[in-house]
Design a protein around this motif. Structure first.
Motif, short mmCIF file in Angstrom:
data_model
loop_
_atom_site.label_atom_id
_atom_site.label_comp_id
_atom_site.label_asym_id
_atom_site.label_seq_id
_atom_site.Cartn_x
_atom_site.Cartn_y
_atom_site.Cartn_z
N ALA A 59 45.33 141.56 -13.21
CA ALA A 59 46.43 142.61 -13.36
C ALA A 59 47.02 142.42 -14.73
CB ALA A 59 47.22 142.21 -12.25
N ALA A 60 46.79 141.01 -15.34
CA ALA A 60 47.59 140.80 -16.74
C ALA A 60 46.55 141.63 -17.67
CB ALA A 60 47.75 139.64 -17.09
N PHE A 61 45.05 141.33 -17.62
CA PHE A 61 44.17 142.14 -18.29
C PHE A 61 44.62 143.47 -18.52
CE2 PHE A 61 40.51 144.02 -19.20
CZ PHE A 61 39.77 143.36 -20.35
N GLU A 62 44.65 144.14 -16.99
CA GLU A 62 44.83 145.58 -17.07
C GLU A 62 45.82 145.99 -17.90
OE1 GLU A 62 44.41 145.92 -12.76
OE2 GLU A 62 42.51 146.84 -12.65
N ARG A 63 47.00 145.29 -17.68
CA ARG A 63 48.17 145.60 -18.47
C ARG A 63 48.35 145.72 -19.93
NH1 ARG A 63 53.62 143.65 -17.97
NH2 ARG A 63 53.63 144.05 -15.89
N VAL A 64 47.40 144.51 -20.45
CA VAL A 64 47.15 144.29 -21.63
C VAL A 64 46.31 145.38 -22.35
CG1 VAL A 64 45.85 142.83 -23.54
CG2 VAL A 64 47.49 141.90 -21.98
N TYR A 65 45.25 145.79 -21.25
CA TYR A 65 44.23 146.88 -22.08
C TYR A 65 45.00 148.19 -21.85
CZ TYR A 65 41.11 150.66 -21.74
OH TYR A 65 40.52 152.00 -21.69
N GLY A 66 46.03 148.71 -21.05
CA GLY A 66 46.60 149.83 -20.83
C GLY A 66 47.68 150.05 -22.04
N GLU A 67 48.25 148.75 -22.36
CA GLU A 67 49.31 148.67 -23.75
C GLU A 67 48.59 148.73 -25.04
OE1 GLU A 67 51.71 145.43 -22.94
OE2 GLU A 67 52.46 146.20 -21.58
N SER A 68 47.33 148.13 -25.00
CA SER A 68 46.56 148.38 -26.04
C SER A 68 45.91 149.83 -26.43
CB SER A 68 45.51 147.36 -26.08
OG SER A 68 45.86 146.16 -26.18
N ASP A 69 45.30 150.35 -25.43
CA ASP A 69 44.89 151.73 -25.33
C ASP A 69 46.10 152.77 -25.64
OD1 ASP A 69 42.61 153.32 -24.97
OD2 ASP A 69 43.60 154.18 -23.45
N ALA A 70 47.16 152.54 -25.26
CA ALA A 70 48.47 153.62 -25.56
C ALA A 70 48.67 153.33 -27.20
CB ALA A 70 49.60 153.09 -24.79
N ARG A 71 48.79 151.96 -27.67
CA ARG A 71 49.00 151.77 -28.99
C ARG A 71 47.86 152.51 -29.77
NH1 ARG A 71 49.84 146.44 -27.73
NH2 ARG A 71 47.83 145.82 -28.81
N ILE A 72 46.55 152.32 -29.43
CA ILE A 72 45.33 152.87 -30.20
C ILE A 72 45.75 154.37 -30.07
CG2 ILE A 72 43.21 153.37 -30.02
CD1 ILE A 72 42.72 150.69 -29.10
N ARG A 73 45.86 154.93 -29.10
CA ARG A 73 46.21 156.32 -29.16
C ARG A 73 47.17 156.70 -30.13
NH1 ARG A 73 45.49 155.67 -23.70
NH2 ARG A 73 47.89 156.13 -23.52
N ALA A 74 48.51 156.25 -30.04
CA ALA A 74 49.46 156.46 -31.09
C ALA A 74 49.06 156.31 -32.38
CB ALA A 74 50.73 155.81 -30.72
N ALA A 75 48.39 155.12 -32.87
CA ALA A 75 47.91 154.89 -34.21
C ALA A 75 47.06 155.78 -34.60
CB ALA A 75 47.25 153.47 -34.26
N VAL A 76 46.12 156.39 -33.78
CA VAL A 76 45.02 157.20 -34.32
C VAL A 76 45.58 158.73 -34.27
CG1 VAL A 76 43.00 158.45 -33.45
CG2 VAL A 76 43.20 155.85 -33.39
N ASP A 77 46.67 159.21 -33.69
CA ASP A 77 47.12 160.56 -33.70
C ASP A 77 47.55 160.89 -35.24
OD1 ASP A 77 48.27 162.79 -32.45
OD2 ASP A 77 50.20 161.99 -32.76
N GLY A 78 46.67 162.16 -35.16
CA GLY A 78 46.75 162.53 -36.69
C GLY A 78 45.94 162.13 -37.51
N HIS A 79 45.09 161.36 -37.43
CA HIS A 79 44.08 160.78 -38.32
C HIS A 79 42.61 160.96 -37.67
CE1 HIS A 79 46.95 158.30 -40.53
NE2 HIS A 79 47.28 158.01 -39.43
N ARG A 80 41.61 161.00 -38.53
CA ARG A 80 40.17 161.15 -38.19
C ARG A 80 39.39 160.39 -39.07
NH1 ARG A 80 37.55 165.85 -38.10
NH2 ARG A 80 35.79 165.32 -39.25
N GLY A 81 38.19 160.22 -38.75
CA GLY A 81 37.17 159.54 -39.62
C GLY A 81 37.52 158.00 -39.82
N LEU A 82 37.55 157.63 -41.00
CA LEU A 82 37.53 156.16 -41.21
C LEU A 82 38.94 155.77 -41.06
CD1 LEU A 82 35.25 155.50 -44.50
CD2 LEU A 82 34.77 154.98 -42.14
N ALA A 83 39.90 156.60 -41.42
CA ALA A 83 41.22 156.12 -41.22
C ALA A 83 41.67 156.02 -39.97
CB ALA A 83 42.30 157.48 -41.67
#
Length: 198
Positions: A59-83
């Motif tokens: 359950a802790a791993f699933e929490r960590v994965y979910g939070e990491s995935d949300a951060r990735i989506r936010a960080a990638v938003d508006g970017h493409r390619g190498l950025a």
């Protein structure tokens, strides 16, 4: 009448307690007694909500994965390619207190994989999803003219993800090769081999 306990809230409380203990003292400190004390509940109450300590770790791993995935989506938003590639990697590789603590949880979860097929499937799902994201952004980098047309996109995505896994382990090991400058150089060398005009 006894107060009604919300099972979802109680599970979240227990996972929170586990993550705090790991952050302070590592995985070995996260015994069932310590988790119960941290959560402010009776030790026996843990097992009303989880099947055992391994289930808490999952359950802790699933929490960590979910939070990491949300951060990735936010960080990638508006970017493409190498950025976007750099934004993804920046949220997977440990770089602050939260991501260093997450690395400890992830590496401890890996230790359980040989005994649990369902755990292996969970990590394979993460690998598929993040690998697909990296491959998509590498394809964009080829289209944008930043990487050569011959770039082996899927193989390069696999290599980048494998390096991210290794850097999580090296963070937990406190290895010099996990330090920011050296890990940045490692990622850059992988990408530079396929850069246009190298």
């Amino acid at each position: 009448m006894p107060k009604r306990v919300d099972p979802t809230e109680r599970r979240a409380l227990i996972v929170d307690a586990y993550l705090r203990i790991v952050a302070r003292g590592g995985v070995a400190a996260a015994t069932s007694r310590a988790i119960a004390e941290e959560a402010g509940i009776a030790a026996g109450a843990l097992w009303h909500h989880f099947d055992g300590l391994d289930d808490v770790v999952r359950a802790a791993f699933e929490r960590v994965y979910g939070e990491s995935d949300a951060r990735i989506r936010a960080a990638v938003d508006g970017h493409r390619g190498l950025a976007a590639v750099h934004a993804m990697i920046g949220e997977i590789v440990p770089h602050d207190a939260q991501t260093r603590n997450e690395a400890t949880v992830v590496v401890s979860f890996w230790g359980l994989l040989p005994a649990h097929e369902s755990f292996r499937e969970l990590t394979r799902r993460v690998e598929r999803e993040w690998g697909a994201g990296l491959a998509r952004h590498l394809d964009e980098a080829v289209s944008d003219g930043d990487l050569v047309a011959a770039t082996p996109v899927q193989a390069l995505a696999d290599a980048l993800l494998a390096v991210c896994d290794a850097l999580q382990l090296r963070e937990v090991q406190a290895s010099d090769s996990g330090k920011t400058r050296r890990r940045t150089e490692l990622i850059e060398r992988l990408l530079a081999a396929w850069a246009v005009g190298r």
